[in-house]
Design a protein around this motif. Structure first.
Motif, PDB file in Angstrom:
ATOM      1  N   LEU A  44       0.821  -1.210   0.000  1.00 37.45           N
ATOM      2  CA  LEU A  44       0.000   0.000   0.000  1.00 37.45           C
ATOM      3  C   LEU A  44       0.857   1.263   0.000  1.00 37.45           C
ATOM      4  N   ASP A  45       2.120   1.132   0.374  1.00 38.15           N
ATOM      5  CA  ASP A  45       2.997   2.293   0.496  1.00 38.15           C
ATOM      6  C   ASP A  45       3.567   2.703  -0.852  1.00 38.15           C
ATOM      7  N   VAL A  46       3.482   3.979  -1.163  1.00 41.51           N
ATOM      8  CA  VAL A  46       4.036   4.513  -2.406  1.00 41.51           C
ATOM      9  C   VAL A  46       5.478   4.934  -2.162  1.00 41.51           C
ATOM     10  N   GLN A  47       6.382   4.518  -3.044  1.00 37.28           N
ATOM     11  CA  GLN A  47       7.778   4.903  -2.969  1.00 37.28           C
ATOM     12  C   GLN A  47       8.188   5.570  -4.272  1.00 37.28           C
ATOM     13  N   ARG A  48       9.178   6.441  -4.195  1.00 35.43           N
ATOM     14  CA  ARG A  48       9.734   7.010  -5.418  1.00 35.43           C
ATOM     15  C   ARG A  48      10.479   5.928  -6.176  1.00 35.43           C
ATOM     16  N   MET A  49      10.446   6.019  -7.506  1.00 38.72           N
ATOM     17  CA  MET A  49      11.018   4.986  -8.359  1.00 38.72           C
ATOM     18  C   MET A  49      12.326   5.449  -8.984  1.00 38.72           C
ATOM     19  N   ALA A  50      13.231   4.509  -9.167  1.00 42.99           N
ATOM     20  CA  ALA A  50      14.538   4.831  -9.740  1.00 42.99           C
ATOM     21  C   ALA A  50      14.472   5.076 -11.236  1.00 42.99           C
ATOM     22  N   GLY A  51      13.414   4.643 -11.884  1.00 47.92           N
ATOM     23  CA  GLY A  51      13.275   4.830 -13.322  1.00 47.92           C
ATOM     24  C   GLY A  51      11.881   4.442 -13.761  1.00 47.92           C
ATOM     25  N   PRO A  52      11.519   4.770 -14.982  1.00 50.04           N
ATOM     26  CA  PRO A  52      10.175   4.447 -15.477  1.00 50.04           C
ATOM     27  C   PRO A  52      10.031   2.967 -15.791  1.00 50.04           C
ATOM     28  N   HIS A  53       8.801   2.481 -15.748  1.00 46.85           N
ATOM     29  CA  HIS A  53       8.548   1.120 -16.210  1.00 46.85           C
ATOM     30  C   HIS A  53       7.258   1.079 -17.011  1.00 46.85           C
ATOM     31  N   MET A  54       7.015  -0.069 -17.644  1.00 50.21           N
ATOM     32  CA  MET A  54       5.862  -0.260 -18.507  1.00 50.21           C
ATOM     33  C   MET A  54       5.288  -1.652 -18.241  1.00 50.21           C
ATOM     34  N   HIS A  55       3.998  -1.803 -18.451  1.00 52.96           N
ATOM     35  CA  HIS A  55       3.354  -3.115 -18.368  1.00 52.96           C
ATOM     36  C   HIS A  55       2.098  -3.088 -19.220  1.00 52.96           C
ATOM     37  N   SER A  56       1.583  -4.250 -19.578  1.00 52.48           N
ATOM     38  CA  SER A  56       0.520  -4.298 -20.580  1.00 52.48           C
ATOM     39  C   SER A  56      -0.864  -3.977 -20.031  1.00 52.48           C
ATOM     40  N   GLN A  57      -1.059  -4.113 -18.716  1.00 51.12           N
ATOM     41  CA  GLN A  57      -2.403  -3.938 -18.184  1.00 51.12           C
ATOM     42  C   GLN A  57      -2.814  -2.470 -18.047  1.00 51.12           C
ATOM     43  N   ILE A  58      -4.114  -2.268 -17.844  1.00 49.18           N
ATOM     44  CA  ILE A  58      -4.626  -0.980 -17.400  1.00 49.18           C
ATOM     45  C   ILE A  58      -4.390  -0.912 -15.890  1.00 49.18           C
ATOM     46  N   GLU A  59      -3.840   0.188 -15.423  1.00 52.11           N
ATOM     47  CA  GLU A  59      -3.546   0.336 -13.991  1.00 52.11           C
ATOM     48  C   GLU A  59      -4.537   1.309 -13.354  1.00 52.11           C
ATOM     49  N   LEU A  60      -5.138   0.887 -12.240  1.00 50.69           N
ATOM     50  CA  LEU A  60      -6.038   1.744 -11.477  1.00 50.69           C
ATOM     51  C   LEU A  60      -5.392   2.078 -10.144  1.00 50.69           C
ATOM     52  N   ASN A  61      -5.389   3.349  -9.779  1.00 46.94           N
ATOM     53  CA  ASN A  61      -4.826   3.807  -8.512  1.00 46.94           C
ATOM     54  C   ASN A  61      -5.886   4.549  -7.722  1.00 46.94           C
ATOM     55  N   PHE A  62      -6.156   4.082  -6.513  1.00 48.63           N
ATOM     56  CA  PHE A  62      -7.012   4.820  -5.579  1.00 48.63           C
ATOM     57  C   PHE A  62      -6.123   5.285  -4.432  1.00 48.63           C
ATOM     58  N   VAL A  63      -5.926   6.609  -4.317  1.00 47.49           N
ATOM     59  CA  VAL A  63      -5.017   7.147  -3.310  1.00 47.49           C
ATOM     60  C   VAL A  63      -5.737   7.238  -1.973  1.00 47.49           C
ATOM     61  N   LEU A  64      -5.210   6.538  -0.975  1.00 43.67           N
ATOM     62  CA  LEU A  64      -5.836   6.475   0.342  1.00 43.67           C
ATOM     63  C   LEU A  64      -5.467   7.669   1.212  1.00 43.67           C
ATOM     64  N   GLU A  65      -4.202   8.066   1.163  1.00 40.37           N
ATOM     65  CA  GLU A  65      -3.730   9.212   1.937  1.00 40.37           C
ATOM     66  C   GLU A  65      -2.439   9.736   1.321  1.00 40.37           C
ATOM     67  N   GLY A  66      -2.139  11.016   1.609  1.00 42.16           N
ATOM     68  CA  GLY A  66      -0.908  11.610   1.108  1.00 42.16           C
ATOM     69  C   GLY A  66      -1.077  12.216  -0.277  1.00 42.16           C
ATOM     70  N   GLU A  67       0.047  12.320  -0.979  1.00 42.29           N
ATOM     71  CA  GLU A  67       0.076  12.946  -2.297  1.00 42.29           C
ATOM     72  C   GLU A  67       1.264  12.410  -3.074  1.00 42.29           C
ATOM     73  N   MET A  68       1.075  12.158  -4.369  1.00 41.53           N
ATOM     74  CA  MET A  68       2.135  11.601  -5.188  1.00 41.53           C
ATOM     75  C   MET A  68       2.217  12.335  -6.519  1.00 41.53           C
ATOM     76  N   THR A  69       3.444  12.527  -6.992  1.00 39.91           N
ATOM     77  CA  THR A  69       3.661  13.144  -8.295  1.00 39.91           C
ATOM     78  C   THR A  69       4.376  12.136  -9.173  1.00 39.91           C
ATOM     79  N   TYR A  70       3.852  11.934 -10.344  1.00 39.10           N
ATOM     80  CA  TYR A  70       4.473  10.966 -11.224  1.00 39.10           C
ATOM     81  C   TYR A  70       4.764  11.577 -12.584  1.00 39.10           C
ATOM     82  N   TRP A  71       5.790  11.052 -13.208  1.00 36.55           N
ATOM     83  CA  TRP A  71       6.159  11.410 -14.557  1.00 36.55           C
ATOM     84  C   TRP A  71       5.432  10.464 -15.481  1.00 36.55           C
TER      85      TRP A  71
END
Length: 316
Positions: A44-71
């Motif tokens: 459940l914990d969001v961490q900063r990533m060392a680099g971008p990644h890709m995958h074939s699925q559709i990704e759904l994100n429901f943010v429970l608390e905090g704030e995240m910025t993504y590229w």
């Protein structure tokens, strides 16, 4: 919108027949996952990533608390608590900052589910064209439902997974009905897919997977069409109606997605990136890259790399 590779992807329950996710290699930060399953992120914990990644699925994100910025595809987007977003994972994405702590529920849905939404052509087309869809209407019980879906998917119970698939499909249908917006604030052309049935949907999904798995090599639209088992001309037409762009455009997009990720996450030369991302011609690469991103690769790298590879990023 995503989470570090080790947390979000490697802890999922899987069948022995499902190919394992590759380990993250800091020498080659772009990771393309070969998993096509319906599953949930283990952490459940969001961490900063060392680099971008890709995958074939559709990704759904429901943010429970905090704030995240993504590229995401050359843009920085911030999502905070109580918001629900979804996007196609084949567009390179990377968490570059987040409040401490930030927690979310991350679910992965096979693209075939979205291809099956025959009546949602504009919504589906926006997703496959790289939109970051935000649901405009949430309910008081969405938080609890997403947490429950995550637990049931991680349980490994096949009957529960099927229930979650049906419930989540209905939730996506409600997103389209109740209102949504593209966080990139860009319009999207409308593609139409008549109700062809599950068999034809499988053909389109097979072609999308073939593109994802072979676009970095010497592949042509005819080979992608042949992978569907249909007549090539019909397969190309079906693909364009389903996804909203041609097979050739899909191949080029995947190569450009790979190139932009390598530009910001490696020290490889432009020439190396040209050939690693599947382009056989440097001039063709520059033409395609500038046409999509509006600037030359070197300037793109200088502008985005510092933020995407900010100091202190966690190793994924």
């Amino acid at each position: 919108m995503s989470v570090q590779i080790q947390s979000a992807m490697t802890g999922n329950v899987r069948d022995e027949s499902t190919p394992a996710h590759p380990e993250h290699d800091p020498r080659h930060p772009l990771v393309v996952f070969g998993d096509h399953r319906f599953c949930a992120g283990a952490s459940l914990d969001v961490q900063r990533m060392a680099g971008p990644h890709m995958h074939s699925q559709i990704e759904l994100n429901f943010v429970l608390e905090g704030e995240m910025t993504y590229w995401f595809d050359g843009r920085e987007l911030t999502v905070d608590a109580g918001r629900l977003c979804l996007f196609w994972g084949m567009v390179p994405h990377q968490v570059i900052s987040r409040a401490d702590p930030t927690r979310f529920v991350c679910l992965y849905v096979p693209m075939s589910v979205f291809l099956g939404f025959a009546s949602l052509s504009r919504f589906r087309d926006a997703v496959f064209r790289g939109a970051v869809i935000e649901a405009m209407h949430l309910t008081a019980w969405d938080r609890d439902i997403f947490l429950r879906w995550r637990e049931e998917l991680l349980s490994g119970d096949a009957s529960l997974s099927e229930i979650v698939r049906n419930e989540l499909t209905a939730r996506v249908l409600r997103i389209e009905r109740d209102g949504w917006r593209d966080l990139r604030e860009e319009g999207s052309a409308i593609a139409s897919l008549a109700p062809h049935g599950a068999e034809r949907i499988e053909h389109v999904e097979r072609m999308l997977r073939f593109v994802a798995e072979h676009a970095l090599g010497d592949v042509r639209a005819e080979a992608v069409a042949a992978s569907s088992g249909l007549h090539p001309n019909y397969a190309m037409s079906l693909f364009k109606r389903s996804v909203g762009h041609s097979i050739t455009q899909a191949i080029t997009r995947h190569r450009l997605d790979t190139a932009q990720s390598l530009l910001i996450s490696t020290d490889k030369s432009i020439t190396e990136i040209v050939y690693e991302s599947g382009f056989g011609s440097i001039s063709r690469f520059y033409e395609a890259f500038s046409g999509r991103f509006g600037e030359r690769p070197k300037k793109f790298r200088q502008r985005l790399r510092a933020k995407a590879m900010a100091p202190g990023v966690s190793a994924a």
